[in-house]
Design a protein around this motif. Sequence first.
Motif: not given
Length: 463
Positions: A218-219, A243, A251, A344, A347, A350, A354
Amino acid sequence: MQYFDRHEGGENAILVHLDIREMIDPDDLEEFRLLVHSAGANELDIITGTRNKPHAKYFVGTGKAEEIAAAVAHLDADIVIFNHNLTPSQERNLEALIKCRVLDRTGLILDIFAQRARTYEGKLQVELAQLSHLATRLVRGWTHLERQKGGIGLRGPGETQLETDRRLLQIRVNQLKNKLDKVKQTRSQGRAKRQKSDVPTISLVGYTNAGKSTLFNRLAHDSVYAANQLFATLDPTLRRVKWTGVGNVVLADTVGFVRHLPHELVESFHATLQETLEADLLLHVIDSSSPDMHEQIDAVNAVLDEIGATAPVLLVHNKIDRTDELPVIHYQEQGVPHRVYVSARENLGTSELSQAVQELLVGTLSDFTLTLPHNAGQFKNTLHKLGVITHSEFDDTGHERLSIRLAKAKLKELLGKYQLNAFHVLAPHEAVQFLPSLETFEKVDIKSDDGNGEDDELDPFCL
């Protein structure tokens, strides 16, 4: 090379689980079954019992051992798997009694790791862990070959067969360690380059099957293998990610931990765990829907302590779609993000994650309004890349006014980088005005609402 003779294994398994009263942290039966299924075994039966302490000869006691032997004969089982760590003598005694292959918890986890290893490094680490575990069990199959060879054509270097195997095994262990040292050096060079370029590393850690790989995908907008099974991820995966508010970060998705993780694995996977050891931030992913959540958190913390990880930790409670939790950030008393709730798969949360990571890496976020000079194009482009611009408009003089959400320290860093030093910077939530040049720099009184309903005159300060 076959180091010793044992009963042939197979897929049809009988499971054995005892409740040992003297154990402070007992093994979980349901987790044991998940481990067995992850290994690809077919569960024929499960035998349970209770003891105050393990039996010295069979671990389970004579009566229970005979019950297991009868079940093996009746169900035609290929292997008996224990949810406990057995001594080499206990394994040998059990196999002699039940006439079937016996595997303990450590051997089961090592087998799963052997199935999951895909990369060169992963295969080296698994083999090293297996050989380290095997070294204590060599004597079991060589009782008939403990004497030195004699007779014409059989005289050797004065070693027993057991001593020869131990020596060969140690040679292979040393070879694996040398190869892993080279892998470690390569990883160290990569980390040194990232540190030199000021690229922070964020490492995902957590209990196995907590959803680390799903969150990673997802990230990082990636598609690494993720499945609802234990130890779906074995080989570490690193991706460069942009990011919000931070810039480029690395990551890292790492292997999951488990209660009573074999020490051989921790030692063998030290090159991989080095990514966790030297990370700038650890995202401890937690399965918030698990009834054993707190025990799993303790197990992960125990492994982090064992490898000496000291990086800041953000608790990421995943799978809130299965609970009543909402996406939110929880702060410590000092205003530092401590935990965040996400899903995750769905979604959810998130953006909160962040923001929490941004605050931990660059500092507390503040809202600023910037009036840019015409020569601030590169600076504006960097703000766009960081994704911190929340609003943009032009004033009556043709200058662009940006509303941004960024840490003050990061803003100072960017202003210094692009030499935009003719401006006033006020406290958070107050305007920041850029003037075209130092020649036209003059004091500007900027008023801001501090929340009490009145406009207060503020003293600007220059960076």
